[in-house]
Design a protein around this motif. Structure first.
Motif, mmCIF file in Angstrom:
data_model
loop_
_atom_site.group_PDB
_atom_site.id
_atom_site.type_symbol
_atom_site.label_atom_id
_atom_site.label_comp_id
_atom_site.label_asym_id
_atom_site.label_seq_id
_atom_site.Cartn_x
_atom_site.Cartn_y
_atom_site.Cartn_z
ATOM 1 N N UNK A 124 0.828 -1.204 0.000
ATOM 2 C CA UNK A 124 0.000 0.000 0.000
ATOM 3 C C UNK A 124 0.864 1.255 0.000
ATOM 4 N N UNK A 125 1.932 1.259 0.794
ATOM 5 C CA UNK A 125 2.784 2.440 0.918
ATOM 6 C C UNK A 125 4.251 2.035 0.828
ATOM 7 N N UNK A 126 5.065 2.973 0.395
ATOM 8 C CA UNK A 126 6.516 2.816 0.437
ATOM 9 C C UNK A 126 7.091 3.998 1.192
ATOM 10 N N UNK A 127 8.173 3.780 1.909
ATOM 11 C CA UNK A 127 8.855 4.854 2.609
ATOM 12 C C UNK A 127 10.346 4.581 2.667
ATOM 13 N N UNK A 128 11.111 5.644 2.792
ATOM 14 C CA UNK A 128 12.572 5.553 2.857
ATOM 15 C C UNK A 128 12.990 6.031 4.237
ATOM 16 N N UNK A 129 13.691 5.161 5.001
ATOM 17 C CA UNK A 129 14.087 5.487 6.363
ATOM 18 C C UNK A 129 15.470 4.912 6.639
ATOM 19 N N UNK A 130 16.393 5.762 7.078
ATOM 20 C CA UNK A 130 17.762 5.365 7.404
ATOM 21 C C UNK A 130 18.388 4.491 6.318
ATOM 22 N N UNK A 131 18.283 4.978 5.088
ATOM 23 C CA UNK A 131 18.863 4.327 3.920
ATOM 24 C C UNK A 131 18.303 2.938 3.635
ATOM 25 N N UNK A 132 17.075 2.704 4.083
ATOM 26 C CA UNK A 132 16.386 1.439 3.808
ATOM 27 C C UNK A 132 14.993 1.747 3.277
ATOM 28 N N UNK A 170 13.082 9.033 12.952
ATOM 29 C CA UNK A 170 12.029 8.048 13.204
ATOM 30 C C UNK A 170 11.206 7.831 11.935
ATOM 31 N N UNK A 171 10.643 6.633 11.828
ATOM 32 C CA UNK A 171 9.661 6.343 10.789
ATOM 33 C C UNK A 171 8.301 6.423 11.459
ATOM 34 N N UNK A 172 7.447 7.333 10.986
ATOM 35 C CA UNK A 172 6.103 7.477 11.523
ATOM 36 C C UNK A 172 5.154 6.630 10.695
ATOM 37 N N UNK A 173 4.299 5.862 11.376
ATOM 38 C CA UNK A 173 3.383 4.932 10.723
ATOM 39 C C UNK A 173 1.967 5.285 11.155
ATOM 40 N N UNK A 199 12.012 3.146 15.332
ATOM 41 C CA UNK A 199 13.350 3.747 15.390
ATOM 42 C C UNK A 199 14.430 2.872 14.770
ATOM 43 N N UNK A 200 14.012 1.842 14.066
ATOM 44 C CA UNK A 200 14.957 0.886 13.480
ATOM 45 C C UNK A 200 15.047 -0.379 14.288
ATOM 46 N N UNK A 201 14.545 -0.329 15.534
ATOM 47 C CA UNK A 201 14.554 -1.484 16.429
ATOM 48 C C UNK A 201 13.207 -1.715 17.090
ATOM 49 N N UNK A 202 12.618 -0.645 17.631
ATOM 50 C CA UNK A 202 11.388 -0.754 18.413
ATOM 51 C C UNK A 202 10.244 0.043 17.797
ATOM 52 N N UNK A 203 9.013 -0.442 18.046
ATOM 53 C CA UNK A 203 7.787 0.239 17.618
ATOM 54 C C UNK A 203 7.105 0.796 18.856
ATOM 55 N N UNK A 204 6.679 2.053 18.771
ATOM 56 C CA UNK A 204 5.963 2.705 19.876
ATOM 57 C C UNK A 204 4.702 3.378 19.349
ATOM 58 N N UNK A 205 3.623 3.298 20.117
ATOM 59 C CA UNK A 205 2.430 4.069 19.801
ATOM 60 C C UNK A 205 2.565 5.420 20.511
#
Length: 86
Positions: free
Chosen positions: A16-24, A66-69, A79-85
């Protein structure tokens, strides 16, 4: 961020979506984000679940390290490791 067709684990699925975060490169399917393993979109890593199983991710946005979802039940960060609401 446009929808596209990718191959995940030998099974085709529509992102559905694509995003670019920390070179990934990341794509979303249902309530999961998938990191690309080679950034050309031909190979994807393991699913990272976000929020409730029954709702789909509606958008991705990277800012301030951060990647916002976005999902119907709220906004999440990765944050590349953990997901937080938040």
């Amino acid at each position: 961020m446009t929808a596209g067709f990718v191959l995940l684990g030998g099974v085709g699925a529509a992102c559905k979506c694509f995003g670019w975060f920390e070179e990934t490169l990341y794509c979303t399917i249902a309530n999961n984000i998938y990191p690309a393993t080679n950034n050309d979109g031909s190979a994807w890593g393991a699913a990272i679940p976000i929020g409730y199983d029954g709702t789909a991710i509606t958008d991705l946005y990277a800012s301030n390290g951060l990647l916002f979802i976005a999902k119907p039940e709220g906004l999440f960060t990765y944050d590349g490791t953990n997901v937080y609401m938040i």
